[in-house]
Every structure is written in structure tokens, then in C-alpha cells.
Design a protein around this motif. Structure first.
Motif, PDB file in Angstrom:
ATOM      1  N   UNK A   1       0.808  -1.220   0.000  1.00  0.00           N
ATOM      2  CA  UNK A   1       0.000   0.000   0.000  1.00  0.00           C
ATOM      3  C   UNK A   1       0.838   1.266   0.000  1.00  0.00           C
ATOM      4  N   UNK A   2       2.065   1.185   0.486  1.00  0.00           N
ATOM      5  CA  UNK A   2       2.881   2.398   0.598  1.00  0.00           C
ATOM      6  C   UNK A   2       3.878   2.555  -0.537  1.00  0.00           C
ATOM      7  N   UNK A   3       3.891   1.625  -1.497  1.00  0.00           N
ATOM      8  CA  UNK A   3       4.843   1.701  -2.606  1.00  0.00           C
ATOM      9  C   UNK A   3       4.328   2.688  -3.652  1.00  0.00           C
ATOM     10  N   UNK A   4       5.063   3.754  -3.960  1.00  0.00           N
ATOM     11  CA  UNK A   4       4.586   4.757  -4.928  1.00  0.00           C
ATOM     12  C   UNK A   4       4.922   4.418  -6.372  1.00  0.00           C
ATOM     13  N   UNK A   5       5.578   3.283  -6.608  1.00  0.00           N
ATOM     14  CA  UNK A   5       5.929   2.917  -7.972  1.00  0.00           C
ATOM     15  C   UNK A   5       5.097   1.713  -8.401  1.00  0.00           C
ATOM     16  N   UNK A   6       4.838   1.636  -9.691  1.00  0.00           N
ATOM     17  CA  UNK A   6       4.091   0.489 -10.183  1.00  0.00           C
ATOM     18  C   UNK A   6       3.544   0.724 -11.561  1.00  0.00           C
ATOM     19  N   UNK A   7       2.517  -0.034 -11.909  1.00  0.00           N
ATOM     20  CA  UNK A   7       1.903   0.079 -13.225  1.00  0.00           C
ATOM     21  C   UNK A   7       0.389   0.152 -13.063  1.00  0.00           C
ATOM     22  N   UNK A   8      -0.271   0.710 -14.070  1.00  0.00           N
ATOM     23  CA  UNK A   8      -1.727   0.751 -14.083  1.00  0.00           C
ATOM     24  C   UNK A   8      -2.198   0.655 -15.526  1.00  0.00           C
ATOM     25  N   UNK A   9      -3.422   0.263 -15.703  1.00  0.00           N
ATOM     26  CA  UNK A   9      -3.991   0.150 -17.040  1.00  0.00           C
ATOM     27  C   UNK A   9      -5.342  -0.502 -16.973  1.00  0.00           C
TER      28      UNK A   9
ATOM     29  N   UNK B   1      -1.203  -1.833  -9.709  1.00  0.00           N
ATOM     30  CA  UNK B   1      -0.442  -2.669  -8.787  1.00  0.00           C
ATOM     31  C   UNK B   1       0.902  -2.017  -8.502  1.00  0.00           C
ATOM     32  N   UNK B   2       1.378  -2.083  -7.262  1.00  0.00           N
ATOM     33  CA  UNK B   2       2.712  -1.554  -6.934  1.00  0.00           C
ATOM     34  C   UNK B   2       3.797  -2.553  -7.314  1.00  0.00           C
ATOM     35  N   UNK B   3       4.913  -2.047  -7.820  1.00  0.00           N
ATOM     36  CA  UNK B   3       6.060  -2.876  -8.162  1.00  0.00           C
ATOM     37  C   UNK B   3       7.335  -2.122  -7.817  1.00  0.00           C
ATOM     38  N   UNK B   4       8.388  -2.861  -7.543  1.00  0.00           N
ATOM     39  CA  UNK B   4       9.676  -2.247  -7.306  1.00  0.00           C
ATOM     40  C   UNK B   4      10.239  -1.716  -8.626  1.00  0.00           C
TER      41      UNK B   4
ATOM     42  N   UNK C   1       8.188  -3.620 -19.690  1.00  0.00           N
ATOM     43  CA  UNK C   1       7.758  -2.388 -19.032  1.00  0.00           C
ATOM     44  C   UNK C   1       8.810  -1.991 -18.003  1.00  0.00           C
ATOM     45  N   UNK C   2       9.265  -0.750 -18.070  1.00  0.00           N
ATOM     46  CA  UNK C   2      10.249  -0.239 -17.114  1.00  0.00           C
ATOM     47  C   UNK C   2       9.530   0.579 -16.049  1.00  0.00           C
ATOM     48  N   UNK C   3       9.702   0.177 -14.801  1.00  0.00           N
ATOM     49  CA  UNK C   3       9.104   0.888 -13.672  1.00  0.00           C
ATOM     50  C   UNK C   3      10.176   1.745 -13.009  1.00  0.00           C
ATOM     51  N   UNK C   4       9.867   3.020 -12.798  1.00  0.00           N
ATOM     52  CA  UNK C   4      10.813   3.965 -12.206  1.00  0.00           C
ATOM     53  C   UNK C   4      10.341   4.369 -10.809  1.00  0.00           C
ATOM     54  N   UNK C   5      11.302   4.812 -10.028  1.00  0.00           N
ATOM     55  CA  UNK C   5      11.017   5.182  -8.644  1.00  0.00           C
ATOM     56  C   UNK C   5      10.025   6.332  -8.575  1.00  0.00           C
ATOM     57  N   UNK C   6       9.050   6.189  -7.671  1.00  0.00           N
ATOM     58  CA  UNK C   6       8.047   7.217  -7.392  1.00  0.00           C
ATOM     59  C   UNK C   6       7.177   7.536  -8.607  1.00  0.00           C
TER      60      UNK C   6
END
Length: 932
Positions: free
Chosen positions: A462-470, A516-519, A559-564
Motif C-alpha cells: 500500500x505504501x509503494x509509490x511505484x508500479x503500473x496501471x492500465x 499494482x505496486x512494483x519495485x 515495461x520499465x518501472x521507475x522510482x516514485x
């Protein structure tokens, strides 16, 4: 930049006493630092604090690499950087490497990189310890040269491979480095080994377990194996009649087995008893290893005799009990959960429960169901440790490829399972959603190794600010349950075959939106939806993979996930279904509906009519004068009819529909790109058509189009003409690009020993090669004049230091003067150059930054000096210039984006996704031309 130095005498290094003393000091200090890592920080004087702060501010560059010594433990390895060729002046070091990988912060400068392996773990560099120097892969070859690493502020130098090629030997009382394969331990070392063997080992007691009479252990042997498949016996000893045993073995990891030879024939045959440490129940338990430290005895180990060899050759339990089958009572707590991290259903797996963090003996076991779920009934108010084991090859033992995970740990190799504390019986707390992540696998040598390709699941989602959506799109699969599904399983993987993926169950709304949050890492993304409403993945459930409408035949996009940052528009089209319980899927035929939407956009009106058990759906594009009629099949759609008529004006429903009525409003130019193996062409007039099967389109100003088809042939199509083969498969052509004047094609060709760039005249087929001594050449790009070619080169013929797989540089070739010039040469990995169409001194290109492709601009001033600027921060590749030079179109996360800026300044860049007909453009390898 990586450079070579003159030949040196490596034997000289360790014949100087000052270096041995300095290494001794280094290892002692490192040992103190490691041992006191958790101690209270000592008081640091002001001068030291100032030096530390200065280093922190200046050390903005990074050197990354790996130490390699096959078959050796690299846990106690130090990577040391030196600033002088004689390796006298140490700069900094890193310790506690994981799997040999290292990263060290440095200031701008030049460094030599050396690795030391403390084999005997004494915190001193002494006899038997290993050493490697960057640039030397054969210590016996005196002609090999160590290499220097040159780095500037903010840069990252990667792929530094250091091979351990030498060991410190005792030659007649003198210290000398010798090649690894020539090393022989001295008599003193052999004595130390024998001393260790005498003073190290394991002792304990054989047991018949609870519930059986305590009879004597006559003719009992205890054996130590280095593997859990019982193939490599290291040592054995005879136990006393009362079951006491003592086994001398050197440091290491071992599995213990006991055999009672009832008929005293020195063979394990019918009637003989057997047991292994950690096994109480042959039907459920797995052997547990013991870890032996040097010069220490592990005491108190109990090996329970649990099986007997029957006449049919099988091992049968000598007592029948399955602890997980306890009857629940008022004092029991139900615990259940799932194993995650598998691609398909689990065939044979267990979850074992222990009451000790040492995991010496399981107290309960649960068989894992096909969907990965497990359950227990435990006495309340206790602490347990859970371990999951998947017998991949179903051979009944731990063997290569078998998977293991622990509750509460993301790295079982280095972090043990965490405690699961049960509430008291009066508590209403539920423990029904536990997850055990599979994080380790057994290697060929029986040792546990990390499953490095498995992505990391955030523990604080819940506290992870990085991730993907769609959105999960199901409008092309017809089923009565389509509108009922709510549960979706999003799987993310480091590999495009999803062989090792993390499954994340989520609930979605009626619009299919998910988040969903991801690292911050790179992922391939797959979605599975529960179309048949049985709340689990199974036959007829829908499957989609991001970046392709063809989950079986297509190519997924990473897909590249970036911080914040939440990466948006990761829309997944459900386009296939599971056909069996083995995870096989079949694509669903949907009547070309996705292609029609790409070509024409969303229909102006949609009508549905029920005809018996089938549904008929009509799409009407009034303004375009075309309509389509579909009829539902079992799960998909069939195109039944296409109707054409005179276009009709209709009232605009919203302001958005005015903007997206078939026009690419951001750019007034022709766009070509590929997606899912199809070449698409868009014209400023609003036409958006598929023009052929293939990828990597390239266009000239006069309408010449070339692309590579699905057979590996380079096709050419003149304006208004049918495409024909220009380069066949025997030409081994890649990276083909047509010149702006439409007269020549540049391409790369792989020869026997190197890759080169060739230029072929379209009319005459006359061919020349670009002169270069590079080992690898590729990615040619024409200047607007068609007389200058930029390309990428790697390595150099005749150089021992360059392997052709190091960082890539950018060069230019002048066809008129036959001259090669450097554009971007250095330690960075630079690729895909593209010239500005209005400014011959400006290029865009891609540079690898922290393992991610970013787009950069380079501009040369009047004196030929380059000025570089990073354009993107969140990824980008395959850039192409707008015809007026005011911006770029590029590819990122499987979609096309537009970057524009005012004038020549890139201080204020605007990034927006490219849209056609109101939809984001999914595709890659864009190409632009002003007019045709």
C-alpha cells in the motif's frame, strides 16, 4: 574508458613484503569492520568527517562488475581499487559480494580493479587464497596486460569481469602467486587441513523416534553426503550400540544418513533400516543439512531411523503417522495460504512446519494442492516456521531445478524463514491468506542458489509509490461470464516466457481498471482473468500479455518501472484461453476487431442483436462510410460482413471526439511503424492502414519504403507499387535503412568473424563496405544529404582487450571523402544514432543509464566540440526526428511518444503519448517522412 597498460611481472607483486603486509592489514581491518557492523558507531573526528563528506560529494560515478571463479565460494571476496600501476596505493574496496557481483562508488579518475578471495576465511590474505586482476584471464600468459578503468563524474562503467586466475602458494618458504590450475597446497597447508579434519565434524545420537521400543543399533553406519540426492558420499563412521556417533568432516554443508545393516553383509538390502537427519516421516519430510564450521564440532544431532528396505526394493516407513492430519479441536488454529512464484499448476509440493528456526525437524506437513494452496491445523499460541518445497522433476528428492521458499523471506539462500506467531484460541484473528514466495532452486552441485530472475514482491504494497496501471480489455472475447469476472491475476516476470513469474491476485471493477505496486525494475506483464467464474485459473480462462495481441505468436514488450512513478496505459488485451491444466493456451479468433479499431478508431455506433444462442454486433463508422458485422463464436468473434456507403456527417458528442476523429493532431507528417509483426502507415489526411507483414520500416523523401518481413528478407516498395525482395535471407542483412534521396540502402551483415556495414545502390545493386577496424558494426543512420552515415561500432580487430561485447560507440562515415570520424566514444554504451533533418551538427541517440535506455542529444559547436544533454529520464529508444527538427517520436514501454521543445533549447521538454483516433499508439521502430 577502458585502456591497456604495459606488460608487468605478476610474480613480482607478491615478492614485495610491503604488499603482503598491506594486504594483511587490509583483511584484518575489513574483518573488524564486518564483525562490528552492528556495534555502536565509534566517535569520528572532525577531519575524518570532512573527508567522508568530501568523498560523498565527489564520488558520483559507479563501477559495476562480477568476480568469477567457477566452483568456488565467493562469499568472502574483496574487490580492491588501486590508483597506481604497481598496486601500491589502495583507493577503496567493497566486501560481502553476493554471487560475485559488486558495485563501488568512485570519484573521477583512473583505477585498477583487483579481487581477493579469502578461501580459508581467516580475514588474512594467506596461502591458498585467490586473486584476479581486471584484464588478465590467464596468469601464466605474461603477455596479458591488466586494464585500467577511466571514469568521469556521474558515469557508470559496467560489465567489469574479474577472473580469479592465481592463488598464493608456499614455494620453499616463499610467498608466490601461481596460476590456479598449477596451485598445490604445501605440507604446512596439508597439515592444517588434516588438523581441521581432526577437530571439525558432527556428533550425535541415532533414534528410533517416539512410539517405538528402544532397541540396540547394531551394525549401524552414519554417512555424510555433500548433496541431498545422496550421490556424493564424503565420509562415514560406525555408531556404537547405544546409537552414539562422531564423524570427522571438514567445513561445509552436508546431509547425514544412517543405515543399520541387519544381516551384516555390508550391503543395503532387504530388511536393512535407514534414516536421515531431518526426516521423521518418509512420506512428507525432507532431509535437513548440517553446516560445519572449521575447528568446531556440531553436537547434539539426532538422526531418526524412519524407514526399512522392503522386498520390492522400496523404502517403506516403519511407522505410519502424518502430523498434518491432526484432528482440529477447540485448542487448534486453522492456517492456510498459497505458494506463489510458479508458471503453472503445482504437481508435487509440500509445506513443512517447524517449531525451531534451525529447521532441524518438521512437526507438521501439508500437501500442496494444484492451485498452490495449503492448510494446517496448529495448536494455538505457538510459533512456527514454514518452508515450501516443490519437487519439479517428481523424483522424490531434492535435485537440480527443484524450488524452495520460506514464509516471510524474499531470499531463502541468505535470509531464513520468519516466525509465524499464532494467536491464542480465543482470538478472532484469521490466518487464511499466507503467501510463501519461491525464491531458491537447487543447482547441479546440490547447493541452494537464488532464483535471480524472479521479480521482487514489495512487502508494504500500500505504501509503494511505484508500479503500473492500465485496463484489462475483454471486449474481443465473447462469453456470458465476461461481465461477471472480478478477479484478475497479474503476473510479472524478468523473462518473456514467464517461466519464473510472480502472480499478484487483484480485484478489478467493471471498467477493467487495475493498479499494482512494483519495485523499480523491468518486467514482462501477463493477465489471467476468471472468465468461467470458478475463482481459479483453469480451462477457458482468458490470457493476455502486454505489448501483443497474440500471446502465443507475438512478442511481449518489457515495461520499465521507475522510482516514485506509476507507469500508466499498460493495457492488456485478453486474446487467448487456457486449453488444459498444463498451462497451454490458444489464441482466440476475434474477426480482426483489434486491427479495425487501430485502422478506424472506436466505432461511432455499436448495435447488438441476439439471434438464437449467438450474438450479432454491428460497428458503424458513419463519417468514414464503412460498417462491419460480427457474429459471436464460442469465445471469440467472426467477421461476417463489411458494408460500404456514402460517408455521413454526424453530430459530435463531446469535445474529445472532435479532437480524436481520425487525425494525428500532434504531427503533420506520414508515420510508419510496426506492431505485432505488421507494418502500419498513417497519413496526415487520416488514413491508417496495415501495409504488410514485417518490422523496422524505413522511408525516403520520395516515397521509397523498406522493411524486414517475417522471413528475414528486406523488402522494398516504391510509391504506389507492390513490395519486392531487395535483400534475401542469404544476404544476412539487419538494421536496413534507406537514404533520404531513395537511391541507396545501408545495412549490417554478420560475417564469419565480425559484423560490418554495407551500402547497396538500389538501381544497380552495386555494393560497398564501410571501412572500419571495429569488430562489430550496426545501426546505420543517414544524414539528410544522403552523403553522411552514422553507425555504431564495438571493439577493434587485433585488440586483446575488446571482445566486441563491451560498450558501443558512435562514428560517422563520409561517403565522398571515405573518412571515418568519432561522434561519441567513451565508457558509455551508446546506440541508435539519428541525424537532425535541419541541423547537421545535432544528433539524437540512446545511452544505457542504470540498465535502462535513455535518449540523449549531442550537438557540436563551431570548433567541433560536443555538448551532450539527456532528454528522457523515464526511458526511451528508437528515436526519429520530426521533419522540422522541433522534436522526436520514440518508443517507450511498447508505445510511441512525442517529445517537443521550444526553439533549440531542451531545458523545457514536453512528453505526451502519441494518439491516433483517440487511442494511444502501441508500436515500435517508427519512421517519419514529411510528404509522399
Amino acid at each position: 574508458m577502458l585502456c591497456s597498460q604495459s606488460t608487468f611481472d605478476r610474480a613480482f607483486i607478491f615478492e614485495l613484503s610491503f604488499l603482503s603486509e598491506s594486504l594483511l592489514f587490509l583483511f584484518v581491518i575489513l574483518g573488524i569492520l564486518v564483525n562490528n557492523a552492528s556495534a555502536t558507531n565509534p566517535t569520528i573526528d572532525l577531519e575524518t568527517q570532512e573527508r567522508q563528506q568530501e568523498f560523498k560529494e565527489k564520488a558520483t560515478a559507479k563501477i559495476r562488475g562480477r568476480v568469477v571463479w567457477p566452483g568456488s565460494d565467493l562469499t568472502h571476496t574483496t574487490v580492491q581499487l588501486y590508483v597506481d600501476e604497481q598496486l601500491k596505493i589502495a583507493y577503496t574496496s567493497v566486501v560481502q559480494l553476493k554471487d560475485g557481483f559488486f558495485e563501488v562508488l568512485v570519484e573521477t579518475g583512473s583505477y585498477y580493479v583487483v579481487a581477493f578471495v579469502d578461501v580459508n576465511q581467516t580475514a588474512v590474505f594467506d596461502f591458498g587464497d585467490g586473486m584476479g586482476i581486471y584484464g588478465v584471464n590467464d596468469w601464466a600468459d605474461s603477455a596479458q596486460e591488466k586494464r585500467i578503468v577511466e571514469i568521469s563524474s556521474g558515469q557508470i562503467v559496467e560489465n567489469i569481469k574479474i577472473e580469479i586466475t592465481a592463488r598464493l602458494a608456499d614455494l620453499n618458504g616463499k610467498q608466490k602467486m601461481v596460476p590456479v590450475n598449477s596451485y598445490q597446497p604445501s605440507k604446512s597447508q596439508m597439515f592444517q587441513s588434516q588438523l581441521e579434519l581432526i577437530s571439525s565434524g558432527v556428533s550425535g545420537q541415532l533414534s528410533w523416534g517416539d512410539g517405538l521400543p528402544h532397541i540396540l543399533f547394531e551394525n549401524a553406519l552414519v554417512m555424510a553426503y555433500s548433496d541431498a540426492s545422496w550421490n556424493y558420499k564424503v565420509a562415514q563412521t560406525k555408531a556404537s550400540n547405544d546409537g552414539q556417533f562422531k564423524l570427522n568432516i571438514q567445513r561445509g554443508k552436508y546431509y547425514l544418513m544412517a543405515i543399520i545393516d541387519k544381516n551384516q553383509n555390508n550391503r543395503f538390502d532387504t530388511g536393512d533400516y535407514v534414516g536421515a537427519f531431518g526426516i521423521q516421516n518418509l512420506r512428507s519430510d525432507f532431509p535437513t543439512p548440517v553446516f560445519i564450521d572449521p575447528n568446531q564440532f556440531m553436537e547434539g544431532v539426532t538422526v531418526e531411523i524412519s524407514g526399512r528396505k522392503s522386498k520390492n526394493g522400496r523404502i517403506t516407513p516403519i511407522k505410519a503417522r502424518l502430523l498434518s492430519g491432526q484432528t482440529a479441536s477447540d485448542s487448534m488454529i486453522s492456517v492456510s495460504g498459497k505458494i506463489i512464484g510458479l508458471k503453472q499448476e503445482i504437481e508435487k509440493a509440500l509445506v513443512l512446519a517447524y517449531t525451531s528456526p534451525a529447521l532441524l525437524s518438521a512437526v507438521a506437513v501439508s500437501e500442496v494442492r494444484a492451485d498452490g494452496s495449503f492448510s494446517f491445523s496448529f495448536p494455538s499460541d505457538h510459533v512456527y516456521y514454514l518452508l515450501a518445497s516443490v519437487d519439479v522433476d517428481q523424483d522424490g528428492t531434492y535435485s537440480t531445478g527443484d524450488l524452495v521458499g520460506g514464509y516471510g523471506t524474499l531470499d531463502l539462500v541468505n535470509d531464513p524463514p520468519q516466525a509465524l506467531t499464532l494467536p491464542n484460541v480465543d482470538s478472532t484473528e484469521q490466518l487464511n491468506n499466507l503467501q510463501i514466495l519461491l525464491t531458491a532452486t537447487y543447482g547441479a552441485d546440490g547447493q541452494l542458489i537464488p532464483m535471480a530472475e524472479i521479480p521482487t514482491v514489495p512487502t508494504n504494497l500500500d505504501s509503494i509509490p511505484n508500479g503500473i496501471s492500465g485496463r484489462i480489455l475483454t471486449n474481443d472475447i465473447y462469453s456470458v461470464e465476461t461481465t461477471k469476472y472480478r478477479e484478475v491475476i497479474i503476473s510479472v516476470s524478468k523473462t518473456d516466457d514467464f517461466s519464473q513469474a510472480i502472480a499478484i491476485p487483484i480485484d478489478v471493477g467493471s471498467d477493467g481498471y487495475y493498479k499494482i505496486p512494483l519495485m523499480p525494475e523491468d518486467y514482462y506483464v501477463m493477465a489471467v482473468i476468471d472468465l468461467n467464474g470458478d475463482r481459479k485459473a483453469g480451462i477457458n480462462d482468458g490470457v493476455g500479455v502486454f505489448g501483443t495481441r497474440r500471446p502465443v505468436r507475438g512478442k511481449p514488450q518489457m515495461v520499465s518501472v521507475y522510482k516514485d512513478q506509476i507507469i500508466t496505459n499498460i493495457d492488456i488485451q485478453i486474446a487467448a484461453i487456457f486449453t488444459d491444466q498444463l498451462g497451454n493456451i490458444t489464441e482466440v479468433e476475434v474477426g480482426h476487431r483489434p486491427e479495425i479499431r487501430i485502422q478506424h478508431g472506436q466505432p461511432d455506433d455499436v448495435y447488438q442483436i441476439k439471434r438464437g444462442s449467438r450474438l450479432v454486433e454491428e460497428w458503424w463508422y458513419w463519417k468514414r462510410g464503412i460498417g462491419f458485422v460480427f457474429e459471436s463464436t464460442r469465445l471469440g468473434w467472426e467477421l461476417k460482413d463489411e458494408k460500404k456507403f456514402k460517408a455521413q456527417p454526424i453530430a459530435e458528442k463531446t469535445q474529445q471526439s472532435k479532437i480524436s476523429a481520425g487525425r494525428l493532431t500532434q504531427i503533420g507528417t506520414h508515420l510508419f511503424y510496426s506492431y505485432d509483426g505488421v507494418i502500419w502507415a498513417y497519413s496526415p489526411e487520416g488514413s491508417h492502414q496495415p501495409i504488410g507483414l514485417g518490422n523496422s520500416p524505413s522511408t525516403s523523401l520520395n516515397g521509397q519504403l523498406i522493411y524486414q518481413n517475417d522471413q528475414g528478407e528486406v523488402m522494398i516498395s516504391k510509391k504506389g507499387e507492390k513490395a519486392s525482395v531487395f535483400l534475401n535471407r542469404r544476404d544476412f542483412a539487419t538494421d536496413a535503412t534507406v537514404s533520404p534521396d531513395g537511391k541507396k540502402v545501408a545495412f549490417a551483415r554478420q560475417l564469419t568473424d565480425r559484423a560490418r556495414i554495407f551500402i547497396r545502390d538500389i538501381e544497380s545493386d552495386y555494393e560497398i563496405s564501410v571501412p572500419s577496424v571495429a569488430l562489430e558494426m550496426g545501426m546505420p543512420a543517414w544524414n539528410i544529404t544522403s552523403k553522411l552515415l552514422a553507425y555504431v561500432g564495438t571493439g577493434e580487430i587485433g585488440s586483446k582487450d575488446d571482445t566486441g561485447k563491451a560498450t558501443r560507440n558512435i562514428y560517422s562515415y563520409d561517403l565522398k571523402s571515405n573518412r571515418i570520424d568519432s561522434i561519441s566514444v567513451g565508457p558509455n554504451d551508446d546506440t541508435t544514432p539519428v541525424w537532425s533533418p535541419v541541423d547537421m551538427r545535432r544528433l539524437a541517440f540512446c545511452r544505457l543509464e542504470n540498465d535502462r535506455q535513455q535518449i540523449w542529444l549531442i550537438e557540436f559547436d563551431d570548433y567541433g566540440q560536443p555538448n551532450e544533454n539527456q532528454l528522457t529520464q523515464n526511458g526511451g529508444k528508437s528515436p526519429v526526428w520530426l521533419p522540422n527538427g522541433s522534436g522526436l517520436i520514440y518508443e517507450n514501454n511498447g508505445q510511441l511518444w512525442l517529445a517537443t521543445w521550444p526553439g533549440n533549447s531542451v531545458d523545457q521538454v514536453e512528453f505526451v503519448p502519441l494518439t491516433i483516433n483517440g487511442q494511444n499508439v502501441f508500436g515500435y521502430h517508427p519512421s517519419l517522412v514529411p510528404e509522399l
